[in-house]
Design a protein around this motif. Sequence first.
Motif, PDB file in Angstrom:
ATOM      1  N   ASP A 190      52.409   5.387  65.632  1.00  0.00           N
ATOM      2  CA  ASP A 190      53.490   4.440  65.383  1.00  0.00           C
ATOM      3  C   ASP A 190      53.439   3.893  63.959  1.00  0.00           C
ATOM      4  O   ASP A 190      54.455   3.740  63.299  1.00  0.00           O
ATOM      5  N   GLN A 191      52.253   3.635  63.471  1.00  0.00           N
ATOM      6  CA  GLN A 191      52.097   3.078  62.128  1.00  0.00           C
ATOM      7  C   GLN A 191      52.504   4.082  61.057  1.00  0.00           C
ATOM      8  O   GLN A 191      53.179   3.734  60.091  1.00  0.00           O
ATOM      9  N   ASP A 192      52.101   5.321  61.207  1.00  0.00           N
ATOM     10  CA  ASP A 192      52.489   6.357  60.243  1.00  0.00           C
ATOM     11  C   ASP A 192      54.003   6.561  60.227  1.00  0.00           C
ATOM     12  O   ASP A 192      54.611   6.685  59.165  1.00  0.00           O
TER      13      ASP A 192
ATOM     14  N   ARG B 245      48.376  11.477  52.548  1.00  0.00           N
ATOM     15  CA  ARG B 245      48.468  12.236  53.792  1.00  0.00           C
ATOM     16  C   ARG B 245      49.912  12.304  54.283  1.00  0.00           C
ATOM     17  O   ARG B 245      50.391  13.347  54.713  1.00  0.00           O
ATOM     18  N   LEU B 246      50.627  11.202  54.180  1.00  0.00           N
ATOM     19  CA  LEU B 246      52.022  11.157  54.638  1.00  0.00           C
ATOM     20  C   LEU B 246      53.020  11.558  53.559  1.00  0.00           C
ATOM     21  O   LEU B 246      54.213  11.637  53.821  1.00  0.00           O
ATOM     22  N   GLU B 247      52.514  11.785  52.339  1.00  0.00           N
ATOM     23  CA  GLU B 247      53.354  12.124  51.190  1.00  0.00           C
ATOM     24  C   GLU B 247      54.442  11.071  50.976  1.00  0.00           C
ATOM     25  O   GLU B 247      55.622  11.391  50.802  1.00  0.00           O
ATOM     26  N   LEU B 248      54.022   9.816  50.973  1.00  0.00           N
ATOM     27  CA  LEU B 248      54.941   8.711  50.723  1.00  0.00           C
ATOM     28  C   LEU B 248      55.228   8.667  49.232  1.00  0.00           C
ATOM     29  O   LEU B 248      54.333   8.507  48.422  1.00  0.00           O
ATOM     30  N   LYS B 249      56.460   8.818  48.867  1.00  0.00           N
ATOM     31  CA  LYS B 249      56.832   8.900  47.452  1.00  0.00           C
ATOM     32  C   LYS B 249      57.469   7.622  46.922  1.00  0.00           C
ATOM     33  O   LYS B 249      57.530   7.400  45.728  1.00  0.00           O
ATOM     34  N   LYS B 250      57.948   6.748  47.817  1.00  0.00           N
ATOM     35  CA  LYS B 250      58.684   5.570  47.392  1.00  0.00           C
ATOM     36  C   LYS B 250      57.853   4.286  47.447  1.00  0.00           C
ATOM     37  O   LYS B 250      58.384   3.205  47.234  1.00  0.00           O
TER      38      LYS B 250
ATOM     39  N   ASP C 148      48.143  -3.035  55.772  1.00  0.00           N
ATOM     40  CA  ASP C 148      47.048  -2.578  56.616  1.00  0.00           C
ATOM     41  C   ASP C 148      45.737  -2.882  55.913  1.00  0.00           C
ATOM     42  O   ASP C 148      45.680  -2.903  54.682  1.00  0.00           O
ATOM     43  N   ILE C 149      44.697  -3.098  56.668  1.00  0.00           N
ATOM     44  CA  ILE C 149      43.395  -3.390  56.082  1.00  0.00           C
ATOM     45  C   ILE C 149      42.953  -2.262  55.155  1.00  0.00           C
ATOM     46  O   ILE C 149      42.211  -2.471  54.208  1.00  0.00           O
ATOM     47  N   SER C 150      43.463  -1.070  55.374  1.00  0.00           N
ATOM     48  CA  SER C 150      43.116   0.067  54.510  1.00  0.00           C
ATOM     49  C   SER C 150      43.613  -0.143  53.092  1.00  0.00           C
ATOM     50  O   SER C 150      43.148   0.495  52.164  1.00  0.00           O
ATOM     51  N   HIS C 151      44.586  -1.037  52.912  1.00  0.00           N
ATOM     52  CA  HIS C 151      45.122  -1.274  51.571  1.00  0.00           C
ATOM     53  C   HIS C 151      44.065  -1.841  50.630  1.00  0.00           C
ATOM     54  O   HIS C 151      44.158  -1.697  49.423  1.00  0.00           O
ATOM     55  N   ILE C 152      43.064  -2.447  51.202  1.00  0.00           N
ATOM     56  CA  ILE C 152      41.999  -3.045  50.398  1.00  0.00           C
ATOM     57  C   ILE C 152      41.175  -1.975  49.680  1.00  0.00           C
ATOM     58  O   ILE C 152      40.736  -2.158  48.574  1.00  0.00           O
ATOM     59  N   GLY C 153      40.996  -0.842  50.309  1.00  0.00           N
ATOM     60  CA  GLY C 153      40.138   0.185  49.730  1.00  0.00           C
ATOM     61  C   GLY C 153      40.852   1.500  49.494  1.00  0.00           C
ATOM     62  O   GLY C 153      42.077   1.586  49.463  1.00  0.00           O
ATOM     63  N   SER C 154      40.083   2.523  49.338  1.00  0.00           N
ATOM     64  CA  SER C 154      40.618   3.843  49.010  1.00  0.00           C
ATOM     65  C   SER C 154      41.387   4.471  50.164  1.00  0.00           C
ATOM     66  O   SER C 154      42.162   5.395  49.957  1.00  0.00           O
TER      67      SER C 154
ATOM     68  N   ASN D 245      45.198   4.886  49.661  1.00  0.00           N
ATOM     69  CA  ASN D 245      45.674   6.066  48.940  1.00  0.00           C
ATOM     70  C   ASN D 245      45.613   7.316  49.801  1.00  0.00           C
ATOM     71  O   ASN D 245      46.473   8.186  49.695  1.00  0.00           O
ATOM     72  N   ILE D 246      44.608   7.400  50.651  1.00  0.00           N
ATOM     73  CA  ILE D 246      44.490   8.553  51.552  1.00  0.00           C
ATOM     74  C   ILE D 246      45.682   8.587  52.501  1.00  0.00           C
ATOM     75  O   ILE D 246      46.292   9.633  52.714  1.00  0.00           O
ATOM     76  N   ASN D 247      46.037   7.432  53.070  1.00  0.00           N
ATOM     77  CA  ASN D 247      47.184   7.371  53.985  1.00  0.00           C
ATOM     78  C   ASN D 247      48.479   7.718  53.271  1.00  0.00           C
ATOM     79  O   ASN D 247      49.319   8.434  53.805  1.00  0.00           O
TER      80      ASN D 247
END
Length: 156
Positions: free
Chosen positions: A120-122, A74-79, A60-66, A69-71
């Motif tokens: 859907d993305q989350d 927020r989703l508590e992705l651990k892996k 996602d374009i959000s991967h470029i910036g902070s 990490n927020i996403n």
Amino acid sequence: MYEKRDYFSLEASYRLLIPYLIPDNIDRILYLDSDMIIRKDISELFTINICKNPIACCLDISHIGSQNNINIKRLELKKTKKYYNSGLIIYDVKKYKETVKIKDYNEIIKRIYKKIKYPDQDILNYIFQNKIYELNSEYNVFFTSNYKYENKEQEH
């Protein structure tokens, strides 16, 4: 699956159910958002080796910036430390169905419902955390007016 959130509707999540709606003799599906513009041959997406992963997506374009990490927080992705876009998805139908059963979607959504911002993305990122083959971002580039302007300036 869930109610409308902001400008996302229930129908946006249907892309996650595509593998369950097609005949068993289909091995691979290429999903593209309706707003995508194809500027060159994409046939390699039908043969690219996504290894043992059930899906392949672009960051996602959000991967470029902070925001990345927020996403993830927020989703508590651990892996994973990456958040993917759902505008282009390559499905390995068999592996997809082995990873998540259609009956499990409601339970998964209930578990993360209050954390969902981009439905859907989350959900896709939550379910397939470390099981996403990363495609080259050229397949899902998001242009902003600043991006166009910066590139135009560099051309001169």
